[in-house]
Design an enzyme around this catalytic site. Sequence first.
Site, short mmCIF file in Angstrom:
data_model
loop_
_atom_site.label_atom_id
_atom_site.label_comp_id
_atom_site.label_asym_id
_atom_site.label_seq_id
_atom_site.Cartn_x
_atom_site.Cartn_y
_atom_site.Cartn_z
N ASP A 221 14.32 -2.66 -4.60
CA ASP A 221 14.53 -3.68 -3.57
C ASP A 221 15.26 -4.86 -4.20
O ASP A 221 14.69 -5.93 -4.40
CB ASP A 221 13.18 -4.11 -2.99
CG ASP A 221 12.49 -2.96 -2.27
OD1 ASP A 221 13.03 -2.47 -1.27
OD2 ASP A 221 11.40 -2.55 -2.72
N HIS B 103 5.16 2.32 -7.80
CA HIS B 103 4.19 1.24 -7.94
C HIS B 103 3.42 1.36 -9.25
O HIS B 103 3.15 0.36 -9.92
CB HIS B 103 3.20 1.26 -6.76
CG HIS B 103 3.84 1.06 -5.42
ND1 HIS B 103 4.00 2.10 -4.53
CD2 HIS B 103 4.35 -0.04 -4.82
CE1 HIS B 103 4.57 1.64 -3.42
NE2 HIS B 103 4.80 0.35 -3.58
N ARG C 232 8.48 5.39 2.37
CA ARG C 232 9.06 5.97 3.58
C ARG C 232 9.58 7.39 3.36
O ARG C 232 9.92 8.07 4.33
CB ARG C 232 10.19 5.08 4.10
CG ARG C 232 9.69 3.76 4.68
CD ARG C 232 10.81 3.00 5.38
NE ARG C 232 10.28 1.88 6.15
CZ ARG C 232 10.22 0.63 5.74
NH1 ARG C 232 10.68 0.34 4.53
NH2 ARG C 232 9.73 -0.32 6.49
N GLY D 73 0.81 -1.20 0.00
CA GLY D 73 0.00 0.00 0.00
C GLY D 73 0.85 1.26 0.00
O GLY D 73 2.04 1.22 -0.28
N GLN E 221 13.24 -3.10 -8.99
CA GLN E 221 14.66 -3.34 -8.78
C GLN E 221 15.22 -2.50 -7.64
O GLN E 221 16.35 -2.76 -7.18
CB GLN E 221 15.44 -3.08 -10.07
CG GLN E 221 15.16 -4.11 -11.14
CD GLN E 221 15.89 -3.81 -12.44
OE1 GLN E 221 16.54 -2.78 -12.57
NE2 GLN E 221 15.76 -4.71 -13.40
#
Length: 384
Positions: A165, A48, A202, A42, A163
């Site tokens: 992460d 995203h 974040r 979320g 990518q």
Amino acid sequence: MDPTLPAEPSRPGPGHLLHTAAALRDLPRRPGGERAVVMTMGALHEGHATLVRAARRRVGPQGQVVVTVFVNPLQFGAGEDLDRYPRTLEADVELAAAAGADVVFAPSVDEVYPGGEPQIRIAAGPMGSLLEGASRPGHFDGVLTVVAKLLHLTAPDLAFYGQKDAQQLAVITRMAADLNFPVEIVGVPTVREEDGLALSSRNRYLSAPERRTALALSAALFAARDRLAAEEALRARAACAGHPAPDRAAALAALGEDRAAADAHAVAYAAAVPPHGPSVARVAARAVLEDAALLDPPLVLDYLALVDPSDFTEIPDAYEGEAILAVAAKVGTTRLIDNIRLHFGAQGATAAHPGGATPHTPGSGSPAAPPAPSHPQGPLGATR
């Protein structure tokens, strides 16, 4: 729209919201169409959306794109930000639909873990104990357990991951291969803000001064990339010039041509010594991070690592091939990660677009599509 209603027998409209595995199983699929899944926790952003658009392009109009929204408690350690992790489901559904998702699957914790925390979990193995796994013990076990469950629940033909992460993408790809999941794992390039900061849910926690300090993560990666490019350019010039001798530099210095002399000396040095790209990359990146540690607020480095993408172990200075330069640090109370792909060896030290990334420019529309793989992928797009 009542999200508790079962899926209609016709094809659902964009952003159709489902909460149960039973409703997802009843979701109709067009004959011959592939299903792609984009798994998220979320708080969706342009990164995203890029994944969803990549999935939409890949499966085409006959296919189906499912976005999952689930904040997985198993991958949060003690003292991490599970409770304050942003939950913005209504906005997430709107963004997913606008990017091309057919369905948003947002199950509850009880739906995913009906018997409470699972006693049987998937272990990430040696790869999952390094870097992020060392800093966050058990994190990748929680990631792989929920990914395996969501792959079973959504039954996709393809699964898309960012990518940014990089280690997560690598362990998921390895799990799918080692445990024979019938799914193709597709990596999509990192999306960055205009200033270079990798998009992350974040980022919203950063104050203005903290954000300025956080730019050191991408700056360190780009410094390594640029230093490698400069080294390779000197080697290429040395090869074309027939390895200029040190006495040419001395002659130029005698004539007062200091800049030309320094350039000639650098070319001669590049020709005379063996390639040492990995050490150059580490030094260039670390210099930026050390400067950032002196800022107010400071950057507190967790790790800087130059690793083999197949197993995330550190590479030696004589390494040739693709590598990942990865960094993790805290600014204030916010922990951020970033990485860049580099190549060492005969093909020269290279990186994809700055940071191996897709830049996001507000109002510019969709980023360029990554090339569609024709075979199951290994870590970071390397074909298995």
